[in-house]
Design a protein around this motif. Structure first.
Motif, PDB file in Angstrom:
ATOM      1  N   PRO A 197      14.826  16.944  21.522  1.00  0.00           N
ATOM      2  CA  PRO A 197      13.425  16.746  21.141  1.00  0.00           C
ATOM      3  C   PRO A 197      13.147  17.102  19.685  1.00  0.00           C
ATOM      4  N   GLY A 198      14.008  17.936  19.072  1.00  0.00           N
ATOM      5  CA  GLY A 198      13.826  18.287  17.665  1.00  0.00           C
ATOM      6  C   GLY A 198      14.678  17.472  16.714  1.00  0.00           C
ATOM      7  N   LEU A 199      15.197  16.348  17.184  1.00  0.00           N
ATOM      8  CA  LEU A 199      16.064  15.496  16.351  1.00  0.00           C
ATOM      9  C   LEU A 199      15.355  15.119  15.055  1.00  0.00           C
ATOM     10  N   ALA A 200      16.067  15.234  13.944  1.00  0.00           N
ATOM     11  CA  ALA A 200      15.450  14.953  12.639  1.00  0.00           C
ATOM     12  C   ALA A 200      16.502  14.409  11.682  1.00  0.00           C
ATOM     13  N   PRO A 201      16.065  13.654  10.665  1.00  0.00           N
ATOM     14  CA  PRO A 201      17.019  13.188   9.648  1.00  0.00           C
ATOM     15  C   PRO A 201      17.619  14.373   8.903  1.00  0.00           C
ATOM     16  N   ALA A 202      18.847  14.203   8.458  1.00  0.00           N
ATOM     17  CA  ALA A 202      19.526  15.257   7.680  1.00  0.00           C
ATOM     18  C   ALA A 202      19.952  14.702   6.331  1.00  0.00           C
ATOM     19  N   GLY A 203      19.116  13.880   5.756  1.00  0.00           N
ATOM     20  CA  GLY A 203      19.440  13.267   4.474  1.00  0.00           C
ATOM     21  C   GLY A 203      19.057  11.807   4.482  1.00  0.00           C
ATOM     22  N   GLU A 204      19.117  11.194   3.310  1.00  0.00           N
ATOM     23  CA  GLU A 204      18.765   9.776   3.172  1.00  0.00           C
ATOM     24  C   GLU A 204      19.860   8.917   3.788  1.00  0.00           C
ATOM     25  N   PRO A 205      19.516   8.005   4.702  1.00  0.00           N
ATOM     26  CA  PRO A 205      20.557   7.139   5.273  1.00  0.00           C
ATOM     27  C   PRO A 205      21.104   6.170   4.232  1.00  0.00           C
ATOM     28  N   GLY A 211      22.760  -3.068   8.733  1.00  0.00           N
ATOM     29  CA  GLY A 211      22.818  -1.828   9.486  1.00  0.00           C
ATOM     30  C   GLY A 211      23.202  -0.665   8.583  1.00  0.00           C
ATOM     31  N   PHE A 212      23.172   0.512   9.157  1.00  0.00           N
ATOM     32  CA  PHE A 212      23.495   1.716   8.397  1.00  0.00           C
ATOM     33  C   PHE A 212      24.992   1.893   8.231  1.00  0.00           C
ATOM     34  N   GLY A 213      25.364   2.382   7.054  1.00  0.00           N
ATOM     35  CA  GLY A 213      26.714   2.869   6.884  1.00  0.00           C
ATOM     36  C   GLY A 213      26.815   4.279   7.427  1.00  0.00           C
ATOM     37  N   GLN A 214      25.760   5.085   7.174  1.00  0.00           N
ATOM     38  CA  GLN A 214      25.715   6.459   7.640  1.00  0.00           C
ATOM     39  C   GLN A 214      24.266   6.829   7.933  1.00  0.00           C
ATOM     40  N   LEU A 215      24.066   7.535   9.038  1.00  0.00           N
ATOM     41  CA  LEU A 215      22.743   8.010   9.419  1.00  0.00           C
ATOM     42  C   LEU A 215      22.906   9.463   9.882  1.00  0.00           C
ATOM     43  N   LEU A 216      22.724  10.384   8.941  1.00  0.00           N
ATOM     44  CA  LEU A 216      22.918  11.806   9.251  1.00  0.00           C
ATOM     45  C   LEU A 216      21.689  12.363   9.949  1.00  0.00           C
ATOM     46  N   VAL A 217      21.923  13.110  11.045  1.00  0.00           N
ATOM     47  CA  VAL A 217      20.825  13.722  11.792  1.00  0.00           C
ATOM     48  C   VAL A 217      21.182  15.172  12.108  1.00  0.00           C
ATOM     49  N   LYS A 218      20.125  15.957  12.349  1.00  0.00           N
ATOM     50  CA  LYS A 218      20.288  17.292  12.927  1.00  0.00           C
ATOM     51  C   LYS A 218      19.696  17.242  14.328  1.00  0.00           C
ATOM     52  N   CYS A 219      20.469  17.734  15.281  1.00  0.00           N
ATOM     53  CA  CYS A 219      20.062  17.580  16.668  1.00  0.00           C
ATOM     54  C   CYS A 219      18.930  18.537  17.064  1.00  0.00           C
ATOM     55  N   GLY A 220      18.723  19.606  16.292  1.00  0.00           N
ATOM     56  CA  GLY A 220      17.600  20.490  16.550  1.00  0.00           C
ATOM     57  C   GLY A 220      17.856  21.447  17.706  1.00  0.00           C
TER      58      GLY A 220
END
Length: 407
Positions: free
Chosen positions: A380-388, A398-407
């Motif tokens: 539920p706290g999933l958030a971006p961890a930088g510019e994709p 499509g994305f080459g990289q999509l960094l996330v923090k799972c929270g």
């Protein structure tokens, strides 16, 4: 981005890194000139929804098979990427297209796809657990590599009988092959796709031989048996379509899942509703297919002179269908630039139409409809961890990289 107003400038800018990152203002610049835009002798660009929809079903417009490619890209026969592509159902016309589609259609019936659902739910659950482990303690995780790719790759691995330990190694080859679908200024740009296609050709030729000697319950074993019993396909056509199933069956759902997650992060209200009610997933996925699709454009060529919405089209004309622009046609949709998962009457062009409608459409949708709520509920706290980062591609976006923090 500053919207270009000149059609040629807009088309040129679409092929730049800036245009690929955000093509939608450029589609609107082109739309200002009408839904069907002549772009010099022998070329039309189509941005309208109704016009793209009809073009996808128009028998006078040919997909990019070998004969069409001879006219569009002289020298292509020296490149293995396109030699193999023109032997599969996506880049063929009748009678070959019907023959390929009939042969492989038995593997993608609605009943067979529905039967995969319990196994897919378990697979996604395991990959969500893996994502939690990788993201423990707030560590950033590349959602594309560690989840969006692994879901469809595991599905296709199971269908085709590709061992689990071999599956992650296919991502580079699959991505390289999709670059061969981009407009090229220099045939040397096909080199990565050539090398990747050669790699997959060796793999599937060997896999078919192994399944012929020792059949299993996978799709390769079934299709090898059918080919040997009927003689309906050559061995090269069989291998070419196995490669298509792997590439299209992995890349398109991967990008659908990645794009859907980004839209969920950008629209937390919609994400919250989906988290609480997974039955909303079909609408969310359908609107993703419309609003920011992986497949942005398709090429066709006129086989004969014909009239297209009052525009005379001569035989040999190249017709570029900007289906992502058609998906935002204000004549078809109210507020087309708004992401609305509750939108009614959604008829996205993304999965093609007519005879070339995506054979695996139901399977791709099911993967995204199960994967997205599972991720949102677990994190539920999933958030971006930088510019994709986006891949340097337009046709398959499509994305080459999509960094996330799972929270």
């Amino acid at each position: 981005m500053t919207t270009a107003t000149d059609p040629r400038t807009a088309m040129t800018t679409l092929l730049s890194p800036r245009g690929k990152r955000d093509p939608y203002p450029l589609y609107e610049a082109l739309r200002a000139y009408g839904p069907i835009l002549p772009l010099g002798p022998g070329q039309l660009v189509v941005t309208g929804h109704a016009e793209c929809s009809r073009a996808l079903r128009e028998t006078a417009l040919l997909s990019t098979d070998a004969a069409v490619q001879d006219a569009l890209l002289p020298g292509w026969r020296d490149h293995s990427s396109w030699r193999w592509l023109t032997r599969n159902m996506l880049f063929s016309n009748n009678p070959d297209h019907d023959r390929y589609r009939r042969f492989f259609g038995v593997a993608f019936t609605p009943r067979r796809i529905a039967a995969l659902r319990p196994a897919l739910e378990g697979l996604i659950g395991g990959l969500v657990d893996r994502l939690a482990d990788l993201g423990a303690g707030g560590a950033p995780v590349d959602f594309m590599a560690e989840f969006a790719f692994r879901v469809p790759m595991a599905v296709m691995g199971e269908l085709l009988g590709i061992p689990e330990e071999e599956q992650p190694g296919f991502r580079g080859a699959i991505g390289a092959i999709t670059t061969a679908l981009e407009p090229v200024q220099d045939l040397a740009q096909l080199a990565p796709g050539d090398a990747a296609m050669d790699q997959l050709a060796v793999y599937f030729t060997d896999l078919a031989a192994r399944r012929r000697a020792r059949p299993g319950t996978d799709l390769v074993s079934e299709m090898v048996r059918l080919r040997d019993a009927t003689g309906e396909l050559s061995e090269e056509e069989l291998v070419a379509n196995f490669m298509l199933l792997l590439v299209a069956g992995t890349e398109a759902p991967m990008d659908l899942i990645g794009n859907a997650l980004r839209l969920a992060l950008e629209h937390p209200g919609h994400a919250a509703r989906l988290r609480e009610d997974p039955s909303l997933a079909p609408g969310f996925v359908e609107e993703t297919l419309r609003f920011d699709p992986a497949a942005q454009a398709l090429n066709r060529m006129a086989a004969e002179d014909f009239d297209f919405f009052g525009v005379p089209v001569a035989a040999g004309t190249k017709v570029t269908l900007l289906i992502a622009a058609g998906n935002r046609d204000p004549r078809q949709y109210a507020d087309p630039g708004v992401f609305d998962p509750g939108r009614q009457g959604n008829h996205a062009l993304t999965l093609s139409g007519g005879a070339h409608y995506c054979l695996g459409a139901g399977l791709a949708r099911m993967q995204a409809e199960l994967a997205l709520p599972a991720v949102l509920r677990r994190f539920p706290g999933l958030a971006p961890a930088g510019e994709p980062t986006f891949r340097d591609q337009l046709v398959q976006r499509g994305f080459g990289q999509l960094l996330v923090k799972c929270g």
